[in-house]
Design an enzyme around this catalytic site. Structure first.
Site: not given
Ligand code: PEP
Length: 249
Positions: A11, A13, A100, A102, A171, A177, A213, A234-235
């Site tokens: 993802n 983002k 999600h 967010e 999640e 994040g 994460s 994500g990251g």
């Molecule tokens: C996400 O946004 O779905 C996510 C899991 O982000 P991160 O891996 O950065 O925590």
């Protein structure tokens, strides 16, 4: 052994540019072929909408698929700023993230709306990746499973046939994040609960991903859990080598 196919989805983002995406996509595409990562799992990336054409061109013919980060529950019409599932289909999206955290937190999406989005995706042969997860406050108040149940309820109400074509992503909001990952045992506890909810409607073999994460260093221990079928990343999905190392973990 798990029979469900492992799935790792990036993802992105609201990150990227034409130039940066080009480098990242080629790194992932070529890295997947070189490492044979696609023999271990399905790999996908979810860029921002304007880049879907770029992604579909760079990844055409590769074993990496792609999706969107959101989708409208409407077919077409006066919904300024929204993107429909049929539009995503024009770009060969295989996946659409829905709900999600967010989107839920910053855009007020309700679980009922999330279910409508999942339904709209399915109507256009796009696999919805339904995201659920508790906040830190929910967890501290021991409401985790109740929150997950409430978030899943309108989705499960779509019925066995629909749910069997979905993917669920657990999640925990406090892990997204933040660098704080749920321990494999903490994650497994919730995954087992989600699996039981799925089983109850005859959809026990749906893939349930963990997100929050995830990085190469913690992916293998998460994937070793009985009910964790992959990751939503994500990251760490913004660095080709790290993302590939998660896919091969
Ligand atoms: C996400 O946004 O779905 C996510 C899991 O982000 P991160 O891996 O950065 O925590």
């Amino acid at each position: 052994a798990k029979t469900r196919q492992r799935l790792v989805i990036g993802n992105w983002k609201m990150n990227g540019s034409l130039a940066a995406n080009e480098v990242l996509l080629k790194g992932i595409r070529d890295g997947v072929e070189n490492t044979g990562a696609h023999n271990h799992c399905i790999i996908a990336v979810c860029p921002s909408f304007p880049y879907l054409a770029q992604v579909s061109q760079v990844l055409a013919g590769s074993s990496v698929s792609w999706g969107a980060q959101d989708v409208s529950w409407q077919e077409s019409g006066a919904f300024t700023g929204e993107v429909s599932a049929s539009m995503l289909n024009d770009f060969n999206c295989a996946w659409a993230l829905v709900g999600h955290s967010e989107r839920r937190a910053l855009h007020g999406e309700t679980s009922e709306q999330v279910a409508l989005k999942a339904q709209a995706a399915l109507a256009h042969n796009i696999t919805p990746v339904v995201c659920v997860g508790e906040t830190l406050q929910d967890r501290e108040q021991e409401k985790t499973l109740a929150v997950i149940q409430a978030q899943l309820a309108p989705v499960l109400a779509l019925g066995e046939q629909a749910v069997n074509k979905m993917v669920i992503a657990y999640e925990p909001v406090w892990a997204i994040g933040t660098g704080l990952t749920a321990s494999p045992e903490q994650a497994q506890e919730v995954h087992a609960y989600i699996r039981a909810q799925l089983n109850a409607i005859g959809a026990g073999n749906v893939q349930v991903l963990y997100g929050g994460s995830v990085k190469a260093a913690n992916a293998a221990s998460l994937f070793a859990m009985a009910d964790i079928d992959g990751a939503l990343v994500g990251g760490a999905a913004l660095v080709a080598e790290e993302f590939l190392n998660i896919a091969t973990a």
